[in-house]
Design an enzyme around this catalytic site. Structure first.
Site, PDB file in Angstrom:
ATOM      1  N   LYS A  60       0.844  -1.202   0.000  1.00 15.81           N
ATOM      2  CA  LYS A  60       0.000   0.000   0.000  1.00 15.81           C
ATOM      3  C   LYS A  60       0.871   1.240   0.000  1.00 15.81           C
ATOM      4  O   LYS A  60       2.043   1.234   0.390  1.00 15.81           O
ATOM      5  CB  LYS A  60      -0.939   0.011   1.213  1.00 15.81           C
ATOM      6  CG  LYS A  60      -0.261   0.007   2.593  1.00 15.81           C
ATOM      7  CD  LYS A  60       0.176   1.369   3.087  1.00 15.81           C
ATOM      8  CE  LYS A  60       0.843   1.291   4.455  1.00 15.81           C
ATOM      9  NZ  LYS A  60       1.532   2.550   4.840  1.00 15.81           N
TER      10      LYS A  60
ATOM     11  N   ASP B 130      -2.960  -1.694   9.940  1.00 21.90           N
ATOM     12  CA  ASP B 130      -2.962  -1.761   8.484  1.00 21.90           C
ATOM     13  C   ASP B 130      -3.477  -3.081   7.938  1.00 21.90           C
ATOM     14  O   ASP B 130      -3.678  -3.205   6.724  1.00 21.90           O
ATOM     15  CB  ASP B 130      -1.545  -1.534   7.943  1.00 21.90           C
ATOM     16  CG  ASP B 130      -1.065  -0.097   8.092  1.00 21.90           C
ATOM     17  OD1 ASP B 130      -1.895   0.777   8.405  1.00 21.90           O
ATOM     18  OD2 ASP B 130       0.136   0.147   7.917  1.00 21.90           O
TER      19      ASP B 130
END
Length: 309
Positions: free
Chosen positions: A10, A137
């Site tokens: 990401k 996350d």
């Protein structure tokens, strides 16, 4: 019999950070974008839980039960009253300690893989709940695409994206500890009135419309000053990318990977070449976003097959 799951890295196109809470965490407005760099996590039945890893910087990956992939297997096994006796193999391609959620991706990958291997049939909500317990996350690594994360970043709202975005990532010569970066953020913010973190509407609009120039103008990372304070050389990498024509340059998450938004594949190649020649980073990668979240590539059948009489 084994299951392989592919999980993406990401980049944070916005990371707004609030003041430290009583529990030591920070409220965030975290706009995630999954990018096409992947780890593959394979789980196979075994006599006991063990983790192996291969690929770039694999030697830096912990292979004990502190590894998020191992913790994911244990968490799912405990919920369903079974033993976490699996061999987890991580084929690593996401930078290690690079601010791109490689460890979180491995946790999400192992969770999805164990669910498929064991046939537990856990709902998506259940899997996301376990992800949130594992780390801030991890839920996004499961979801992929684009999403806004609030709280510690674990409470997600999926976002629409209107096109494909080209990125260049420069990997630094050494890693940065996420807790250390947050501690430096707190030190730098001492005595400063920090506003409540909120998502940037211009940035959300830019993502939804696929407006590259508007996105480039709106990207931001409140942790970048702290990362640069701990790793000043990253400023040279950012400058090299901007000079080569990147539309936007920022530290990815807590760093030290630096991310460069570019106009197209040709621009990506030019910026990557310039960054490599600059000598300010270790390796350079180009890719696109958004990318799919945790995806099962190979799964076993749980049907019963009988041999003919």
């Amino acid at each position: 019999m084994s299951v392989t799951v592919r999980v993406p890295a990401k980049v944070n196109v916005q990371l707004a950070v609030g003041a430290a809470r009583a529990d030591g965490f920070h409220d965030l407005a975290n706009v995630f974008l999954a990018v096409g760099l992947y780890d593959e996590v394979t789980v196979t039945p075994a006599d006991e839980l063990r983790v192996t890893c291969a690929g770039p910087d694999a030697a830096q990956v912990p292979l004990d039960r502190t590894n998020l992939a191992a913790r994911a297997a244990v968490a799912l096994a405990e919920r369903y009253g079974r033993s976490p006796a699996v061999h987890i193999h991580i084929a690593k391609d996401i930078p290690v300690a690079g601010g791109m959620a490689g460890g979180s991706a491995d946790g999400a990958g192992a969770l999805v893989a164990c669910d498929a291997l064991w046939g537990t049939g856990a709902s998506r909500a259940e899997l996301l709940d376990i992800c949130a317990e594992l780390g801030s996350d991890v839920p996004f690594s499961l979801v992929g695409g684009a999403a806004l994360g609030i709280g510690r970043g674990e409470r997600l709202t999926v976002l629409e994206t209107g096109g494909t975005f080209h990125w260049v990532f420069a990997m630094a010569e050494r890693g940065l500890s996420t807790p250390a970066v947050f501690r430096e953020f707190d030190r730098l913010a001492e005595g400063v009135d920090i506003p409540e973190p909120i998502a940037s509407q211009p940035l959300l609009d830019a993502l939804a419309k696929g407006d590259l120039d508007a996105l480039a103008a709106a990207v931001s990372n409140d942790l970048q000053p702290a990362a640069l304070s701990l790793f000043p050389e990253l400023a040279d990498t950012l400058a090299a990318g901007r000079t080569a024509g990147a539309l936007a340059a920022l530290v990815s998450g807590s760093g030290p990977t630096t991310a460069f938004l570019v106009r197209d594949a040709g621009s990506a190649a030019k910026v990557a070449e310039a960054l490599t020649a600059s000598g300010t980073c270790r390796t350079v990668r180009t890719t696109t976003a958004p990318a799919a979240g945790a995806t099962v590539l190979d799964r076993p059948s749980h049907e019963v097959h009988e041999s003919p009489a």
